[in-house]
Write a protein that holds these residues in place. Structure first.
Motif, PDB file in Angstrom:
ATOM      1  N   ALA A 210      -9.224  13.433   8.943  1.00 33.30           N
ATOM      2  CA  ALA A 210      -9.141  12.112   8.308  1.00 33.30           C
ATOM      3  C   ALA A 210      -7.717  11.574   8.383  1.00 33.30           C
ATOM      4  N   THR A 211      -6.734  12.451   8.117  1.00 32.19           N
ATOM      5  CA  THR A 211      -5.337  12.007   8.180  1.00 32.19           C
ATOM      6  C   THR A 211      -4.956  11.555   9.589  1.00 32.19           C
ATOM      7  N   ILE A 212      -5.324  12.393  10.574  1.00 25.88           N
ATOM      8  CA  ILE A 212      -5.009  12.047  11.967  1.00 25.88           C
ATOM      9  C   ILE A 212      -5.746  10.781  12.387  1.00 25.88           C
ATOM     10  N   GLY A 213      -7.022  10.644  11.943  1.00 23.60           N
ATOM     11  CA  GLY A 213      -7.796   9.448  12.301  1.00 23.60           C
ATOM     12  C   GLY A 213      -7.183   8.182  11.745  1.00 23.60           C
ATOM     13  N   ILE A 214      -6.788   8.236  10.442  1.00 20.80           N
ATOM     14  CA  ILE A 214      -6.167   7.053   9.833  1.00 20.80           C
ATOM     15  C   ILE A 214      -4.857   6.709  10.534  1.00 20.80           C
ATOM     16  N   LEU A 215      -4.066   7.756  10.808  1.00 20.60           N
ATOM     17  CA  LEU A 215      -2.806   7.525  11.524  1.00 20.60           C
ATOM     18  C   LEU A 215      -3.065   6.944  12.918  1.00 20.60           C
ATOM     19  N   ALA A 216      -4.096   7.472  13.612  1.00 23.58           N
ATOM     20  CA  ALA A 216      -4.425   6.964  14.954  1.00 23.58           C
ATOM     21  C   ALA A 216      -4.902   5.519  14.893  1.00 23.58           C
ATOM     22  N   LEU A 217      -5.709   5.190  13.844  1.00 21.80           N
ATOM     23  CA  LEU A 217      -6.166   3.813  13.698  1.00 21.80           C
ATOM     24  C   LEU A 217      -4.998   2.867  13.428  1.00 21.80           C
ATOM     25  N   ALA A 218      -4.050   3.315  12.616  1.00 22.64           N
ATOM     26  CA  ALA A 218      -2.881   2.479  12.347  1.00 22.64           C
ATOM     27  C   ALA A 218      -2.066   2.257  13.622  1.00 22.64           C
TER      28      ALA A 218
END
Length: 604
Positions: free
Chosen positions: A181-189
Motif C-alpha cells: 500500500a505504501t509503495i502503491g501510494i508513493l507510485a501513484l503520487a
C-alpha cells in the motif's frame, strides 16, 4: 490539467498498472512465503523427531519403560519447543507425551503413525485430537521409528500446531500489504507528478495551437525540459515564428495579388484585343471593354450568363466547345454584322483535368483585311503598270528586229517610243522605291526644321520653264523671310514637285497656278491652287490611293504613274502633317498641306 481527459486516461492506465503490479507482487510473495513457512515447519518437525529419536537411542531406551532419567532428558529436550512430542511403544501406546496425553494408537488410526510403522517415517496434516475426541485446530504431524534397525524399540511423534504457522503468516501478510500500500501510494503520487509534467506542457501546446487556429499570435512557450516535450516546445516555437512570418508573407502576397489583379483588369480593360473568359459550364466570367465593343455586348447583363445566350453567334460557341474537347489553340475568323467588322478569335482552355474554363482572345482584323485587299490591288496594279511599258518596249523592239531598222521613216519613231516607255518604267520604279522607303521602319527621313520658303522657291523655279512652255502662269504668294516647318528637305521637295507636276499637267494653256505658304501658330500651311479641269466629288476621297487615276488614258499619255499623290500623303504622315483637297469639276483644284511649325525650335 485536472479537466484534461488525456491526463486522466494516462494517469488511470499507469494507476491501474501500478495497483495491478502491487497486487500481483503481494499475491506472489504471500504464496511464496506460505510455501516457505510450511516447508520450514515440515523440516522443523522432521528435525525434532530425529533429535528425539537420537536422544532415546543414546539413553538405551528399550521401547517398554521410561526411566526417570529418560523422562528428565525428554522434559529437558522439549521444554523450550512449542511442538508437541510423544513416545510410543511397540504396541503404539503412548509412553510419554510432552503435554500429558495418554492414548493407545492403532497403526491405522493416524496416517503418520501408520506410515511410520510401515516405512519407518510418516507425515500428515490434520485436525488436532483432544482427549474427549473432538477436533481442534489443524496440526502438522511427523512420526518416525526410534531405531529403524530395531522396530520393537517404538517410535516418536512430533506435532506442530498450524496456528503458530498461520499467526506468523498473518503478521508477514500484514507487513506485505502495508508495504504494498505504501509503495502503491508513493507510485501513484509519482505517476501523478510525472503525467502532470507530460500533460501540462501538452495542454499548453494545445492552447497555443488553438490561438494559432483563431488567427492569433501565441506567446513564446517557456517550457524548460531536456526531453522530447522540451524539443517539441522548441520546434513549436520555431514553427510559430515561421508560421507568423509566412502569414505575413501571404498577406503581403495577397495584397500584391490584389494589386496585380487590379492592374490586370486595368491592362485588360485598356487592351485593343478583346478578352472573354468562360467557365466549364460556358458561363461568361469576364469580358474587357474591347470584347464588349467588338461583339456589341451589354456589360450590365452578360456576366454569369451562358455565352450562347449573351453572344448569339454560333461560330464562337462552336469555337469554345472545340477548345474544350480538343485542347490547344483553336482559331476562327468571322464577321460581326452589328458592328460591321471582321474579327479573329483564338480560344485556349485553361490547364486542369477537367479544364476549368476557356479564354477567348478577339482581334479586330477589319483594317488588316482591308489592307490585304489593298495589297492585292496594289500587286495587280503594279503588275499592270509594269506590263504596259514592258509590252510596248517589247513590241517596238520586235518590230525593229523584224525589219523596222531598215525603214528610215519608222525606225527613229520606234526608238523614241522605246525611250519614252523606258523613262515611264524608270519613273514608276523610282516611285515604287520611294513608297517602299516611306513605309519601311528604316525610312531614312530625318525630320528637322526646314526653311519652307527656300524649298518652295526652288521647286517653283524648276517648274517655271515647263509652265511657260505650256503658257501657264505660275505665281507664288508667301513671305520673303524663312518659314520653318518640321520635315525632311528632300521629302518636302518631293511633295511640292508632285503637286506642281499634277497642276501643270492638268491645267490647260492660259491657266494659272498659284503657290501659297504661311505660318499660323504651331502649323505651316502650303497650298497649290490651279485653274485646271478639276476633280469630281466622288473621286476626291480616292485620288490619294496608289495607281488610282480619274482619266487613265490621259494620265498615261502625260506620263503619270498614278503614285504621285499617294507619295504626297505618305510623306505628310511621316512628317506629322496632313494633306487635303478642295476641288470643283471644271474650275480647278486646291491641294493644302499642313506641317508642324519649327519656329520655336529655331529660335531656341
Amino acid at each position: 490539467m485536472l479537466s484534461s481527459q488525456l491526463f486522466w486516461r494516462v494517469f488511470g492506465v499507469y494507476a491501474a498498472l501500478t495497483i495491478g503490479t502491487a497486487l500481483a507482487f503481494v499475491v506472489i510473495l504471500t504464496a511464496q512465503q506460505h510455501d516457505a513457512v510450511r516447508n520450514q515447519a515440515r523440516q522443523r518437525v522432521h528435525e525434532d523427531a530425529a533429535m528425539l529419536a537420537t536422544a532415546l537411542r543414546s539413553a538405551t531406551f528399550d521401547g517398554r519403560t521410561l526411566t526417570e532419567d529418560v523422562r528428565s532428558l525428554l522434559d529437558e529436550l522439549t521444554r523450550s519447543d512449542s511442538s508437541r512430542f510423544a513416545v510410543l511403544d511397540e504396541s503404539l501406546q503412548i509412553l510419554w507425551s510432552s503435554h500429558g496425553e495418554q492414548q493407545v494408537w492403532e497403526h491405522d488410526t493416524t496416517p503418520e503413525v501408520a506410515a511410520a510403522v510401515e516405512s519407518g517415517k510418516g507425515f500428515s496434516e490434520r485436525p488436532l485430537s483432544t482427549a474427549d475426541g473432538r477436533e481442534a485446530a489443524n496440526g502438522m504431524y511427523y512420526a518416525a521409528l526410534i531405531d529403524p534397525q530395531q522396530p520393537s524399540a517404538g517410535l516418536v511423534r512430533v506435532m506442530l500446531p498450524l496456528k503458530l504457522i498461520t499467526d506468523d503468516l498473518s503478521a508477514a501478510h500484514y507487513q506485505l500489504w502495508g508495504a504494498a500500500a505504501t509503495i502503491g501510494i508513493l507510485a501513484l503520487a509519482i505517476t501523478y507528478v510525472v503525467v502532470g509534467r507530460i500533460i501540462g506542457p501538452l495542454e499548453t501546446l494545445t492552447q497555443a495551437a488553438q490561438q494559432i487556429i483563431e488567427g492569433k499570435q501565441p506567446p513564446e512557450l517557456n517550457i524548460r525540459s531536456s526531453n522530447e516535450i522540451g524539443t517539441l516546445a522548441k520546434v513549436f516555437n520555431s514553427m510559430s515564428r515561421q508560421l507568423a512570418a509566412r502569414i505575413g508573407d501571404l498577406q503581403e502576397e495577397r495584397q500584391h495579388l490584389e494589386t496585380n489583379h487590379q492592374r490586370l483588369e486595368t491592362v485588360l480593360g485598356a487592351m485593343f484585343e478583346g478578352v472573354i473568359a468562360v467557365d466549364d459550364e460556358e458561363r461568361i466570367l469576364f469580358a474587357n471593354n474591347a470584347a464588349i465593343r467588338l461583339m456589341d455586348l451589354k456589360p450590365t447583363s452578360m456576366l454569369g450568363r451562358p455565352i450562347w445566350e449573351a453572344i448569339r453567334h454560333r461560330t464562337l460557341q462552336e469555337l469554345v466547345r472545340l477548345a474544350v474537347s480538343e485542347g490547344g489553340l483553336q482559331r476562327i475568323e468571322f464577321d460581326v454584322a452589328r458592328t460591321q467588322s471582321t474579327v479573329a478569335a483564338t480560344a485556349s482552355r485553361l490547364p486542369g483535368d477537367p479544364p476549368p474554363g476557356v479564354v477567348i482572345v478577339i482581334h479586330d482584323v477589319t483594317e488588316l483585311r482591308r489592307l490585304e485587299n489593298l495589297r492585292r490591288d496594289f500587286v495587280q496594279n503594279v503588275s499592270h503598270e509594269l506590263k504596259t511599258p514592258l509590252s510596248s518596249i517589247s513590241a517596238y523592239a520586235d518590230t525593229l528586229l523584224e525589219g523596222g531598222l531598215e525603214d528610215p521613216d519608222c525606225n527613229r519613231q520606234f526608238v523614241e517610243r522605246i525611250s519614252e516607255q523606258a523613262d515611264r518604267l524608270h519613273h514608276l520604279i523610282l516611285d515604287l522605291l520611294a513608297l517602299a522607303r516611306m513605309e519601311s521602319a528604316d525610312d531614312g527621313f530625318e525630320v528637322e526644321p526646314v526653311d519652307v520658303t527656300r524649298v518652295l522657291s526652288a521647286s517653283i523655279d524648276a517648274h517655271a520653264g515647263v509652265a511657260q512652255s505650256k503658257r501657264i502662269t505660275l505665281l507664288s504668294e508667301g513671305p520673303a523671310t524663312p518659314v520653318w516647318g518640321l520635315a525632311d528637305d528632300e521629302g518636302l521637295r518631293t511633295i511640292i514637285d508632285n503637286l506642281l507636276d499634277n497642276a501643270v499637267n492638268y491645267t490647260p494653256a492660259g491657266g494659272r497656278i498659284t503657290v501659297r505658304w504661311k505660318a499660323s501658330g504651331d502649323r505651316v500651311t502650303l497650298q497649290v491652287q490651279d485653274t485646271g479641269v478639276g476633280i469630281a466629288r466622288e473621286h476626291q476621297q480616292r485620288i490619294f490611293q496608289r495607281f488610282y487615276r480619274i482619266d487613265k488614258a490621259r494620265s498615261r499619255e502625260l506620263g503619270g504613274t498614278g503614285l504621285g499623290l499617294s507619295i504626297v500623303k505618305h510623306l505628310c504622315q511621316v512628317f506629322g502633317g496632313t494633306v487635303s483637297i478642295a476641288s470643283q469639276l471644271g474650275q480647278g483644284s486646291t491641294f493644302t498641306v499642313e506641317l508642324r511649325s519649327a519656329d520655336q525650335l529655331v529660335a531656341a
